[in-house]
Design a protein around this motif. Structure first.
Motif, short mmCIF file in Angstrom:
data_model
loop_
_atom_site.label_atom_id
_atom_site.label_comp_id
_atom_site.label_asym_id
_atom_site.label_seq_id
_atom_site.Cartn_x
_atom_site.Cartn_y
_atom_site.Cartn_z
N ARG A 140 -1.95 0.14 2.16
CA ARG A 140 -1.65 0.86 0.92
C ARG A 140 -2.53 2.09 0.75
N SER A 141 -3.75 2.02 1.24
CA SER A 141 -4.67 3.15 1.08
C SER A 141 -4.25 4.35 1.93
N SER A 142 -3.28 4.16 2.81
CA SER A 142 -2.76 5.27 3.63
C SER A 142 -1.80 6.16 2.85
N PHE A 143 -1.42 5.73 1.65
CA PHE A 143 -0.42 6.44 0.87
C PHE A 143 -1.03 6.89 -0.46
N PRO A 144 -0.55 7.99 -1.00
CA PRO A 144 -1.12 8.51 -2.26
C PRO A 144 -0.91 7.54 -3.42
N LYS A 145 -1.89 7.52 -4.32
CA LYS A 145 -1.78 6.69 -5.52
C LYS A 145 -0.52 7.05 -6.28
N GLY A 146 0.19 6.02 -6.74
CA GLY A 146 1.41 6.23 -7.51
C GLY A 146 2.65 6.43 -6.67
N SER A 147 2.49 6.56 -5.35
CA SER A 147 3.67 6.76 -4.50
C SER A 147 4.46 5.45 -4.41
N GLY A 148 5.74 5.59 -4.15
CA GLY A 148 6.62 4.43 -4.08
C GLY A 148 6.20 3.45 -3.00
N LEU A 149 5.83 3.95 -1.84
CA LEU A 149 5.46 3.07 -0.73
C LEU A 149 4.17 2.31 -1.04
N ARG A 150 3.22 2.99 -1.66
CA ARG A 150 1.97 2.32 -2.04
C ARG A 150 2.25 1.20 -3.04
N GLU A 151 3.11 1.48 -4.02
CA GLU A 151 3.46 0.46 -5.02
C GLU A 151 4.23 -0.69 -4.39
N ASP A 152 5.10 -0.38 -3.44
CA ASP A 152 5.85 -1.43 -2.73
C ASP A 152 4.90 -2.34 -1.95
N LEU A 153 3.91 -1.74 -1.28
CA LEU A 153 2.94 -2.54 -0.54
C LEU A 153 2.13 -3.45 -1.47
N LYS A 154 1.78 -2.93 -2.65
CA LYS A 154 1.06 -3.76 -3.62
C LYS A 154 1.94 -4.92 -4.09
N THR A 155 3.21 -4.65 -4.35
CA THR A 155 4.12 -5.71 -4.78
C THR A 155 4.28 -6.76 -3.69
N TRP A 156 4.42 -6.31 -2.44
CA TRP A 156 4.51 -7.27 -1.33
C TRP A 156 3.22 -8.07 -1.19
N HIS A 157 2.08 -7.42 -1.42
CA HIS A 157 0.79 -8.12 -1.39
C HIS A 157 0.80 -9.26 -2.43
N PHE A 158 1.27 -8.95 -3.63
CA PHE A 158 1.32 -9.97 -4.69
C PHE A 158 2.23 -11.12 -4.29
N MET A 159 3.44 -10.79 -3.84
CA MET A 159 4.43 -11.84 -3.54
C MET A 159 4.01 -12.67 -2.32
N LEU A 160 3.51 -12.02 -1.29
CA LEU A 160 3.07 -12.76 -0.11
C LEU A 160 1.83 -13.60 -0.43
N LEU A 186 3.32 -7.43 -14.89
CA LEU A 186 4.27 -8.44 -14.47
C LEU A 186 3.77 -9.12 -13.20
N ILE A 187 4.14 -10.39 -13.04
CA ILE A 187 3.76 -11.14 -11.86
C ILE A 187 5.04 -11.40 -11.06
N PRO A 188 5.33 -10.52 -10.07
CA PRO A 188 6.59 -10.64 -9.32
C PRO A 188 6.51 -11.71 -8.24
N PHE A 189 7.60 -12.43 -8.09
CA PHE A 189 7.67 -13.41 -7.01
C PHE A 189 9.11 -13.52 -6.54
N PHE A 190 9.48 -12.62 -5.63
CA PHE A 190 10.80 -12.61 -5.00
C PHE A 190 11.94 -12.73 -6.01
N GLY A 191 11.97 -11.80 -6.94
CA GLY A 191 13.04 -11.75 -7.94
C GLY A 191 12.74 -12.50 -9.22
#
Length: 182
Positions: free
Chosen positions: A35-55, A118-123
């Motif tokens: 996630r640190s490879s992408f700018p703060k607030g970018s979609g990919l960075r946020e997606d990686l954080k969401t995947w981190h939470f769910m995984l 929010l606490i996301p977990f695969f939908g």
């Protein structure tokens, strides 16, 4: 190979859970490192954080299954007699790894809850564990990061010990957990 553990070998269920857990932990860590490879607030960075939470929450689910399998089944015996200090260190290492796999997802859940996110977990959206509190969020985040760093060392030591048993001591410790017997 049986799905159940025997006195000489782990069954495919325990072996599968062990190696899936390794892949899952690698993915959890990779999401945060990448996630640190992408700018703060970018979609990919946020997606990686969401995947981190769910995984991460998936780790909590799978470790619960692993513990159930471990407690209701048998544990294979060692073919070679290990010194008592190695048995004690092995038990401590496994306890530390289980503590890591339980505490980290719970701490992550507490962070999101205390931040009011929010606490996301695969939908699904999971309920918060604690009320919003910046002090709790800060404490949980610092603890989560520290334990996460310790986790790198625990996994590394665990892998190193398995390889030493296999290549130096030439015993069955690693072979019992391999998907194919040799």
């Amino acid at each position: 190979m049986s799905w159940r553990n025997t006195e000489s070998r782990y069954g495919w269920l325990s072996i599968g859970l062990h190696w899936v857990m390794l892949l899952l932990l690698a993915a959890v860590y990779a999401c945060m490192e990448l996630r640190s490879s992408f700018p703060k607030g970018s979609g990919l960075r946020e997606d990686l954080k969401t995947w981190h939470f769910m995984l991460g929450l998936s780790v909590l689910v799978l470790v619960s299954v692993r513990m159930l399998v471990r407690f209701v089944g048998t544990t294979p015996l060692d073919a070679t007699a290990m010194p008592q200090w190695q048995k004690v260190l092995s038990k401590l290492m496994h306890a530390a790894l289980y503590a890591l796999m339980i505490s980290m997802p719970i701490l992550g859940w507490v962070i999101l809850s205390a931040d009011g996110r929010l606490i996301p977990f695969f939908g699904l959206q999971l309920p918060p564990l604690v009320a919003e509190s910046s002090a709790v969020a800060e404490w949980a985040e610092e603890t989560h990061e520290t334990v996460g760093t310790v986790g790198y060392f625990l996994v590394g030591l665990h892998a190193t010990a398995a390889l030493v048993h296999h290549y130096v001591m030439r015993d069955n410790v690693l072979r019992r957990m391999l998907p194919v017997s040799r």
